[in-house]
Structures are given as structure tokens and as C-alpha cells.
Motif scaffolding. Structure first.
Motif, short mmCIF file in Angstrom:
data_model
loop_
_atom_site.label_atom_id
_atom_site.label_comp_id
_atom_site.label_asym_id
_atom_site.label_seq_id
_atom_site.Cartn_x
_atom_site.Cartn_y
_atom_site.Cartn_z
N GLY A 1 0.79 -1.23 0.00
CA GLY A 1 0.00 0.00 0.00
C GLY A 1 0.82 1.27 0.00
N ILE A 2 2.12 1.16 -0.26
CA ILE A 2 2.99 2.34 -0.30
C ILE A 2 3.33 2.62 -1.75
CG2 ILE A 2 5.22 3.29 0.40
CD1 ILE A 2 5.16 1.34 2.78
N HIS A 3 3.05 3.84 -2.20
CA HIS A 3 3.33 4.21 -3.58
C HIS A 3 4.59 5.05 -3.62
CE1 HIS A 3 -0.54 2.85 -5.35
NE2 HIS A 3 -0.91 2.94 -4.08
N PRO A 4 5.70 4.47 -4.06
CA PRO A 4 6.97 5.20 -4.03
C PRO A 4 6.99 6.38 -5.01
CG PRO A 4 7.23 3.12 -5.20
CD PRO A 4 5.86 3.12 -4.61
N ALA A 5 7.68 7.44 -4.60
CA ALA A 5 7.90 8.58 -5.47
C ALA A 5 9.18 8.32 -6.27
CB ALA A 5 8.03 9.86 -4.66
N ILE A 6 9.11 8.50 -7.56
CA ILE A 6 10.25 8.25 -8.44
C ILE A 6 10.44 9.45 -9.35
CG2 ILE A 6 11.20 6.81 -10.27
CD1 ILE A 6 9.70 4.46 -9.18
N ALA A 7 11.68 9.96 -9.38
CA ALA A 7 12.02 11.05 -10.30
C ALA A 7 13.12 10.56 -11.23
CB ALA A 7 12.49 12.27 -9.52
N THR A 8 12.98 10.85 -12.51
CA THR A 8 13.94 10.33 -13.48
C THR A 8 14.22 11.34 -14.59
OG1 THR A 8 14.42 8.48 -14.99
CG2 THR A 8 12.15 9.27 -14.90
N ILE B 1 4.74 9.05 -11.85
CA ILE B 1 6.18 9.21 -11.99
C ILE B 1 6.48 10.69 -12.27
CG2 ILE B 1 6.22 8.83 -14.51
CD1 ILE B 1 8.83 7.21 -14.03
N GLN B 2 7.66 11.11 -11.82
CA GLN B 2 8.12 12.46 -12.14
C GLN B 2 9.23 12.38 -13.18
OE1 GLN B 2 8.96 15.59 -9.10
NE2 GLN B 2 11.06 15.49 -9.88
N VAL B 3 9.05 13.08 -14.28
CA VAL B 3 10.10 13.21 -15.29
C VAL B 3 10.59 14.65 -15.23
CG1 VAL B 3 10.68 13.04 -17.72
CG2 VAL B 3 9.02 11.44 -16.73
N SER B 4 11.88 14.81 -15.07
CA SER B 4 12.46 16.15 -14.93
C SER B 4 12.96 16.66 -16.27
CB SER B 4 13.60 16.12 -13.91
OG SER B 4 13.13 15.71 -12.64
N ILE B 5 12.46 17.82 -16.66
CA ILE B 5 12.89 18.46 -17.90
C ILE B 5 12.81 19.97 -17.68
CG2 ILE B 5 10.53 18.23 -18.82
CD1 ILE B 5 11.71 18.20 -21.64
N ASP B 6 13.81 20.70 -18.16
CA ASP B 6 13.90 22.13 -17.87
C ASP B 6 13.48 23.04 -19.02
OD1 ASP B 6 15.07 21.45 -15.36
OD2 ASP B 6 16.99 21.16 -16.39
N SER B 7 13.57 22.53 -20.24
CA SER B 7 13.28 23.40 -21.38
C SER B 7 12.97 22.57 -22.62
CB SER B 7 14.49 24.31 -21.67
OG SER B 7 14.27 25.11 -22.81
N ALA C 1 1.36 4.47 -21.39
CA ALA C 1 1.33 3.24 -20.57
C ALA C 1 0.33 3.35 -19.43
CB ALA C 1 2.72 2.96 -20.01
N GLY C 2 -0.22 4.54 -19.20
CA GLY C 2 -1.21 4.71 -18.13
C GLY C 2 -0.68 5.33 -16.86
N LEU C 3 0.57 5.82 -16.88
CA LEU C 3 1.12 6.49 -15.71
C LEU C 3 0.68 7.95 -15.68
CD1 LEU C 3 4.81 5.17 -15.79
CD2 LEU C 3 3.20 4.83 -13.91
N SER C 4 0.38 8.44 -14.48
CA SER C 4 0.21 9.88 -14.31
C SER C 4 1.60 10.49 -14.27
CB SER C 4 -0.54 10.19 -13.02
OG SER C 4 -1.85 9.66 -13.06
N VAL C 5 1.78 11.64 -14.89
CA VAL C 5 3.11 12.23 -15.00
C VAL C 5 3.13 13.62 -14.37
CG1 VAL C 5 4.94 13.01 -16.55
CG2 VAL C 5 3.66 10.92 -17.08
#
Length: 497
Positions: free
Chosen positions: A234-241, A261-267, A296-300
Motif C-alpha cells: 500500500g505504499i506508492h513510491p515517489a520516483i524522479a527520473t 512518476i516524475q520526469v524532470s525536464i527544464d526546457s 502506458a497509463g502512468l500519471s506524470v
């Protein structure tokens, strides 16, 4: 008796049959009390902490812990009972629980709601707008109670960690000029089995929030097994890539149980992004990752480091990715990095910060969720007394790729700062270790030669909210030094604008 009444109130039997006079809602139009704030995407959660309850805010956007309170179990149970109730129904429940009649019950309930509303915990929402996040267990009031003789709300540090930051690998697909985490590949990394052992103990300790960090966590072979293990609990890990994610990789994350998932992009300007990340072709790869995750069905969620090089094009980035389906945008204002190779001009001037704040306000009015607030050194100094408390050893732990535990992921791993080693110790042993206690309660002698050593506010400052070890080290080259935002602190190395 209170526990029996709490169960009855929880099950909806606190009504006129109890013989208690009911009260009327006054001036709120039947609004619902809520522990969820949809505007800030924050939910207040609760967990037993052996001898009291820990109340903490958790971002439904990034799954990370914010503010933390230690509260009496009775207070926690009442907050849980208020959640989803109207003022009138809550007043009826309070009257029933404490066997008081008429206006006295309404007064008690009103004072309780007022106090926690002022702290930003309880808010009022329209009845049709109240909802509880599906991935978070709803708090059950009666389950938060415990014998009165057991209760201790005096200890500041939690009996068990609440949040775990797991740096799964030192490896990364990028070489960001502003990188603020250590990438020492010479120290090695724990095996998948070792990481899974840590995960199982974290679950047994009732850790509520887990952040996979790195390097880039998606380059670790342990990431998929760990996602399965945590989501099953029941734990949803936070992932940044910042790695490129193919459709197959994104689908494997969903199959393992990941939802966000978090995708990091600056520009979206490739020349700017390639320069900031010191990586060729980064823009197209990261946009491809975002689209593959959405398919794929992930919230971003997207996060961006704001510098003078990308600030003017940031609104364009937000609108472009919002059209693709990204539902939240976070920002990190650049601060001095100990591990990257940034030029001086990465600091964001106040004029550009104010400009972006106006643009973000416009985006919010368009219905886009964007988090940005420009904070200068002068502003931090003015609000220093009310700063957030340091979480070192209070509620969180940071685990390095090689299993060593350190106070902060933005500090270099020096032997004097390592408080434990998960290849030889358990999480529980390190949490109660003398090494971690020494960081929780440093003495004046450790600040020898600094203004903190003789400061009359030492007890309320250093042993209260605490010194930010990361800021102190950046500014003065040692962790036991004044926080550079203290109004009395000497000038040190520049760490922000």
C-alpha cells in the motif's frame, strides 16, 4: 468508554437517539470539513507512533512528506472523525462522545475546528467537492486511540521513521551542471536482495512515504522488485527520473504497480536543455519518456530547475506538456550545488523570479497546476524564526547506494557524518543510534568558534527548528555552523541569489 463512543460515532450512531441535543450549522452552508486540500494537492494523514500519533501532510502530487505534527491520540481521532463531516454533524459527534449537551458541544467542536483550520489542517469544501485519494487509506478514528497511561507527546523525534529516501544507484544518464546529489560510483551499490531486506523492514516499521533517488533510480536493477514490494504493502513510491523510458519500460513500471512518476525536464529548447543537462539529445528523449509513460497509463508530474537560462521559456514548456496530458508541474529554484559545475549566472535574479510568479498565476487561472515561489536570501532572513524544522533524524532517513545512512542526500558522504550502515545494522538500530542522536541534539562544543557557541538562543534555535546542515556546509564548509539565513550569521559562500 470513549473508544466505545468513538466507534459508535464512526458508525453514524451519534444522533438524537443518544439523548443529546443536536446543534445547527451556522453560516457555512453545509460545507464539509476535509483533511484534503485539492488546491495545493495536499492530504493530511495519520500514523501511530508507538506512544502518540504523528499527523503529517503528504503531497498527492509527489507523494512526499511536508509538515509534521505529533498529536495526542484523542486529537487524531477527532480529526479523523471531522474529515468528511459537516460542522453540524461534527458538533453532534463531539456532544455524543464527551456527553455534553446543547451549545457546549457546539462550542467545543467549533474551537477544535478553528484551531486546526488556522494550522491549515482542516479546510471547508463544498459537499460535492469532498473526496479522499484512492491510494491512501482513510483514517479510522477508533483505531488511533490508545491507553492514556501510554501517551507521550513530549518527544520531538519520532519513535519510528516516517519517510525513507533510498538512493538506489550512483549511476545517471545525465551530467547536470546543477546536480545536487553525490555520484560516487567508487562506493558501489547494494544488491537487489539487500535493498529488498531494507524495504521489508521499512514496511514493518510502518514507513509511510518512500522516495527512490539516485543517480537515476530507474538505472537500478532493484527498482522493479522494490516497486512491487512497496505497492503490495500500500505504499506508492515517489520516483524522479531523467532517463529515456521506452514504451516497454513504462509498461513494466505499470505492471509492477507504479501509478505516478516524475520526469524532470527544464526546457523544450534543445540547446538550453542539452547545456543544462550536459547531455546531447536530452529534450527529445525526455519528451519521448513523458509520452511513453502517459501511453502506458502512468500519471506524470514534471519538475524543472529554474535558472536565468530557461525561465523565460518555462511557461511555453508548461503549456506544451499540459497539452500532452501532464497534470502537475513542480519547480526547484537553483541553489548552490556541491556536486555539479554551475556558473555563477545560474542564480535567479529577483526581477526574473517576480516575472515568473506572474506567469505562473496566469497558468493557474487556466487550470494548470504549477508550483513556483521565488524566495530570496533577504526573504529567508526575514522569516528565519518561522522556518521549517530540519527533518534529520526527526522523521526521515537517507540511505546511500552502498547502504550507508547519512543526514542529507545533498551532502557529501564523509565518515564523520555517516550514522549507520544497513549492510551491518537494521533501520531500527540506526534510528536509535548514538550517532543519529548526536545530530539531533548537537552541543555548543560542536559549534566551537562560531556565533552559535555563545548564542543565547541556542536552545530554542539549534535544538528547536535546527540548523540546515546542507546550507551551513555550503556557506561555511562545516555542518556545525550557523544557518546562513540567520540574521546574525556572517557572510559566507554565496548559496543563492
Amino acid at each position: 468508554m470513549l473508544e466505545d463512543n468513538m466507534l459508535a460515532a464512526e458508525n453514524g450512531t451519534a444522533n438524537r437517539r443518544s439523548g443529546v441535543e443536536t446543534t445547527k450549522s451556522r453560516g457555512n452552508g453545509g460545507a464539509v470539513l476535509s483533511l484534503v486540500d485539492e488546491k495545493t494537492r495536499r492530504v493530511w494523514r495519520m500514523r501511530s507512533d508507538d506512544r502518540r500519533v504523528v499527523l503529517f501532510s503528504c503531497s498527492t502530487d509527489s507523494f512526499t512528506v511536508g509538515q509534521v505534527f505529533v498529536v495526542h491520540p484523542q486529537t487524531a481521532a477527532l480529526l479523523a472523525l471531522a474529515n468528511g463531516s459537516t460542522d453540524e454533524r461534527f458538533a453532534e459527534a463531539v456532544s455524543f462522545l464527551f456527553d455534553v449537551r446543547g451549545e457546549r458541544g457546539e462550542e467545543m467542536a467549533s474551537q477544535f475546528v478553528k484551531m486546526w483550520a488556522e494550522r491549515g489542517v482542516l479546510i471547508r469544501v463544498e459537499p460535492g467537492r469532498f473526496s479522499w485519494p484512492n491510494h491512501i487509506p482513510k483514517p479510522m478514528p477508533a483505531r488511533l486511540l490508545m491507553p492514556a497511561a501510554q501517551v507521550d507527546v513530549e518527544r520531538r523525534w519520532l519513535y519510528r521513521p516516517l519517510e525513507l529516501i533510498m538512493r538506489l544507484t550512483p549511476n545517471c544518464a545525465r551530467d547536470c551542471r546543477y546536480c545536487n546529489v553525490e555520484r560516487d560510483t567508487g562506493r558501489g551499490a547494494m544488491s537487489t536482495d539487500e535493498w529488498l531486506r531494507v524495504a521489508e523492514e521499512a514496511i514493518s516499521l510502518d514507513v509511510q512515504c518512500v522516495l527512490f533517488s539516485g543517480g537515476d533510480p530507474l538505472l537500478s536493477p532493484a527498482v522493479i522488485p522494490l516497486i512491487r514490494t512497496f505497492t503490495a504493502a500500500g505504499i506508492h513510491p515517489a520516483i524522479a527520473t531523467k532517463a529515456y523510458l521506452s514504451e516497454e519500460k513504462a509498461e513494466s513500471l505499470v505492471e509492477a504497480g507504479l501509478e505516478r512518476i516524475q520526469v524532470s525536464i527544464d526546457s523544450t529548447v534543445s540547446e538550453v536543455e542539452d547545456y543544462l543537462l550536459n547531455s546531447s539529445g536530452a529534450t527529445d528523449q525526455l519528451i519521448g519518456s513523458i509520452r511513453n509513460c502517459l501511453r502506458a497509463g502512468l500519471s506524470v508530474r514534471v519538475n524543472s530547475v529554474i535558472t536565468p537560462l530557461n525561465v523565460l521559456t518555462y511557461p511555453r514548456l508548461v503549456r506544451f506538456l499540459a497539452d500532452d496530458g501532464v497534470d502537475a508541474f513542480g519547480t526547484s529554484q537553483y541553489g548552490l550545488s556541491l556536486f555539479g559545475d554551475p556558473p555563477e549566472n545560474f542564480f535567479l535574479p529577483p526581477s526574473l523570479g517576480r516575472w515568473l510568479e506572474t506567469k505562473v498565476d496566469m497558468l493557474k487561472k487556466e487550470g494548470v497546476f504549477v508550483a513556483f515561489g521565488h524566495v530570496t536570501r533577504e526573504m529567508r532572513k526575514r522569516t528565519f524564526a518561522s522556518r521549517a524544522r530540519c527533518t534529520v533524524g526527526e522523521s526521515s532517513m537517507v540511505v546511500n547506494p552502498d547502504g550507508t545512512v547519512v543526514p542529507c542526500e545533498q551532502l557529501p558522504t564523509l565518515d564523520d557524518w555517516v550514522v549507520g550502515d544497513l549492510r551491518r545494522q537494521s533501520l531500527a538500530e540506526i534510528w536509535d543510534s548514538s550517532e543519529l542522536w548526536a545530530l539531533r541534539r548537537p552541543g555548543r562544543a560542536q559549534f566551537k568558534g562560531t556565533l552559535c557557541e555563545t548564542c543565547s538562543n541556542f536552545e530554542t534555535c539549534v535544538l528547536g527548528p535546527g540548523v540546515c546542515f546542507r546550507n551551513a556546509y555550503c556557506a561555511y564548509g562545516r555542518i556545525f555552523a550557523p544557518d546562513p539565513y540567520c540574521p546574525r550569521a556572517p557572510e559566507g559562500r554565496r548559496i543563492d541569489y
